[in-house]
Design an enzyme around this catalytic site. Structure first.
Site, PDB file in Angstrom:
ATOM      1  N   LYS A  99       0.858  -1.173   0.000  1.00 14.03           N
ATOM      2  CA  LYS A  99       0.000   0.000   0.000  1.00 14.03           C
ATOM      3  C   LYS A  99       0.895   1.224   0.000  1.00 14.03           C
ATOM      4  O   LYS A  99       1.507   1.581   0.996  1.00 14.03           O
ATOM      5  CB  LYS A  99      -0.916   0.023   1.225  1.00 14.03           C
ATOM      6  CG  LYS A  99      -2.185   0.805   0.961  1.00 14.03           C
ATOM      7  CD  LYS A  99      -2.438   2.040   1.740  1.00 14.03           C
ATOM      8  CE  LYS A  99      -1.515   2.919   2.396  1.00 14.03           C
ATOM      9  NZ  LYS A  99      -1.591   4.319   1.873  1.00 14.03           N
TER      10      LYS A  99
ATOM     11  N   GLU B 237      10.666   1.059  10.557  1.00 15.51           N
ATOM     12  CA  GLU B 237      11.664   2.115  10.465  1.00 15.51           C
ATOM     13  C   GLU B 237      10.907   3.411  10.690  1.00 15.51           C
ATOM     14  O   GLU B 237      10.127   3.849   9.840  1.00 15.51           O
ATOM     15  CB  GLU B 237      12.363   2.072   9.107  1.00 15.51           C
ATOM     16  CG  GLU B 237      13.599   2.946   9.048  1.00 15.51           C
ATOM     17  CD  GLU B 237      13.330   4.232   8.325  1.00 15.51           C
ATOM     18  OE1 GLU B 237      13.239   5.275   9.014  1.00 15.51           O
ATOM     19  OE2 GLU B 237      13.200   4.211   7.099  1.00 15.51           O
TER      20      GLU B 237
ATOM     21  N   CYS C  21      14.088  10.460   6.964  1.00 11.84           N
ATOM     22  CA  CYS C  21      14.149  10.018   8.361  1.00 11.84           C
ATOM     23  C   CYS C  21      15.549  10.086   8.928  1.00 11.84           C
ATOM     24  O   CYS C  21      15.726  10.189  10.146  1.00 11.84           O
ATOM     25  CB  CYS C  21      13.596   8.601   8.479  1.00 11.84           C
ATOM     26  SG  CYS C  21      14.389   7.441   7.352  1.00 11.84           S
TER      27      CYS C  21
ATOM     28  N   GLU D 175      11.308  15.779  15.606  1.00 11.26           N
ATOM     29  CA  GLU D 175      11.791  15.676  14.231  1.00 11.26           C
ATOM     30  C   GLU D 175      11.095  16.739  13.387  1.00 11.26           C
ATOM     31  O   GLU D 175       9.872  16.743  13.262  1.00 11.26           O
ATOM     32  CB  GLU D 175      11.481  14.278  13.680  1.00 11.26           C
ATOM     33  CG  GLU D 175      12.043  14.024  12.299  1.00 11.26           C
ATOM     34  CD  GLU D 175      11.750  12.624  11.807  1.00 11.26           C
ATOM     35  OE1 GLU D 175      12.577  12.063  11.065  1.00 11.26           O
ATOM     36  OE2 GLU D 175      10.683  12.072  12.165  1.00 11.26           O
TER      37      GLU D 175
END
Length: 491
Positions: free
Chosen positions: A182, A260, A294, A392
């Site tokens: 997906k 992750e 990331c 972040e």
């Protein structure tokens, strides 16, 4: 205007199920929009929950036969996929730039990087070894070998629509698993193009499937993946809050899980570093895809003796960026994926400046280019009390702090629930080892701001996830170890 595709078959707008481009029964659709021009590229079906269930069943049916395929065949199909990716390099990069907004050079690099996983695991497919073990009873023998875990659900993000799918699918297919993917609703066209190439590469029908869900329907699709007893593993790249939600849902069926998740990567520049190299590589890390990665630098720590000079050189290079449409010649950085990304950058800037940060490069919205274009900020005198050091940012904001000692900076780097990547710049070999070992991250890059490669085990610790993608370890998460104990071997 985006260039036309040389291979128009790559632009697909239907789900790919069981080797076919299927007509969805759903009455709902969603648009894929070019974030640079805000034009609709394509309109795709928002599949129903029943269609997701059917696709999962197809993937399970295919697994029952695919797991028995010859490893040489699987290796050849993966190698074919690699070759086809490179043959269609320009078109795939065009699709990425169209739906993601990154500049074309970055997109070209992503396609090559994605393809490298098919090459790597086409070779590793033949090396899925087990062991023989001698137990205490010398009349018995133990044999182990690795079996594919089963159907794998792949949940992929927007920022690397080719690379993330390849990094997950390649090892799964190499060991004999089948996949249902997906893609992110903002960037599904790349995944569909890759499905077309997987079909051309020779994979049997039903082995690699792509389902489509809008942003609004994504939680329903994710729940289907997590709760279906037919899916035996889920691989997810995305935010930590979503990862925690998936873990709760997966507890109902105790699936294997590879995640992750978010990062808060520090860059540490010591006084003995090669300064120009450190500046160049820190910028490469921080502003790759305008910070929408990331592993990009989220906190930059510079030792006191070189702090002022580092900030000066860093700021000058950022001022030289050319922001624009990713297809324009000379553009170094494209646009952000949506306005939410811009809102978070501005929130972090306001917070940092309000707490005493110094503006070294003033960024901001570039409304004349479009609502998703944003010029980077560089802030000095950053501290751990600021949001940009605790959260972040995932956008074009570089925050730089001064530090005095190794002990001080290591403690600050580790003062976070995240632990994906870290970067250190220095020349002392002893300190390289000391700092790298002390940093609580899954990956440490020394004297380089870009380190990703199919040969390395990519992954984090703490709330940045678990499991490793790529490298000689990359297939382990897609297998289970089968034990055969042979008793009374000698009568």
């Amino acid at each position: 205007m985006a260039p036309q595709l040389k291979n128009p078959e790559l632009l697909r707008t239907k789900p790919f199920i069981n080797g076919e481009w299927v007509e969805s029964k759903s009455t709902k659709t969603f648009d894929v929009v070019d974030p640079a021009t805000e034009e609709v590229i394509a309109t795709l079906p928002d599949q129903t929950p029943e269609e997701i269930d059917h696709a999962i069943q197809i993937t399970k049916d295919a697994f029952d036969s695919y797991k028995k395929t010859n490893v040489v065949d699987r290796s050849r199909w993966l190698r074919n996929w690699y070759d086809l990716m490179l043959e269609n390099l320009d078109d795939l990069a065009t699709l990425i730039t169209m739906e993601n907004g990154k500049c074309l050079n970055d997109a070209l690099g992503e396609v090559k990087y994605a393809a490298s996983y098919f090459e790597w695991f086409s070779e590793e497919a033949k090396r899925n070894y087990g062991h023989t073990i001698q137990p205490a009873n010398s009349n018995n023998k133990i044999i182990t070998y690795k079996q594919p875990v089963g159907v794998v659900g792949l949940l992929c993000p927007f920022n690397f629509p080719a690379a993330m799918g390849a990094r997950k699918a390649a090892p799964a297919l190499a060991v004999g698993c089948t996949c249902i993917m997906k893609p992110d609703a903002q960037t599904p066209l790349t995944a569909l193009a890759m499905a077309h190439l997987a079909d051309k590469a020779g994979f049997p029908k039903g082995v690699f499937n792509v389902v489509l869900s809008s942003v609004e329907s994504t939680p329903v699709c994710g729940t289907k993946f997590c709760e279906s007893p037919l899916i035996k593993k889920v691989s997810f790249t995305g935010s930590t809050p979503v990862g925690k939600l998936l873990m709760k849902q997966l507890s109902l069926t105790l699936k294997k899980l590879l995640m992750e998740l978010g990062g808060n990567a520090p860059i540490v520049v010591f006084e003995d570093a090669k300064l120009d190299q450190a500046v160049e590589q820190a910028i490469a890390s921080k502003f790759r895809s305008l910070g929408q990665t990331c592993v990009c630098a989220n906190r930059i720590y510079v030792q006191a003796g070189i702090y002022d000079e580092f900030c000066l050189r860093f700021a000058e290079k950022v001022k030289a960026f050319k922001i624009g449409n990713g297809f324009e010649k000379g553009v170094t950085h494209g646009c952000l994926i949506n306005t939410r990304a811009i809102d978070k950058v501005e929130e972090h800037v306001r917070d940092a400046v309000g707490k005493g940060a110094e503006i070294l490069v003033e960024g901001g919205r570039l409304s004349d280019l479009g609502k998703h274009f944003y010029s980077p900020y560089v802030l000095g005198k950053a501290t751990k009390e600021m949001k940009c050091f605790g959260e972040e940012t995932f956008g074009p904001l570089a925050a730089i702090a001064r530090f005095e000692t190794q002990e001080e900076v290591v403690a600050e780097c580790n003062d976070t629930p995240f632990g994906l990547a870290a970067y250190v710049f220095l020349e002392s070999l002893n300190r390289v080892w000391q700092v790298s070992e002390a940093l609580e991250t899954g990956m440490v890059s020394v004297n380089s701001g870009i380190f990703t490669d199919a040969a390395l085990p990519f992954g984090g610790v703490k709330e940045s996830g678990f499991g490793r993608e790529g490298s000689l370890y990359g297939m382990d998460d897609y297998t289970v170890v089968k034990l055969i104990s042979l008793g009374n071997v000698y009568g």
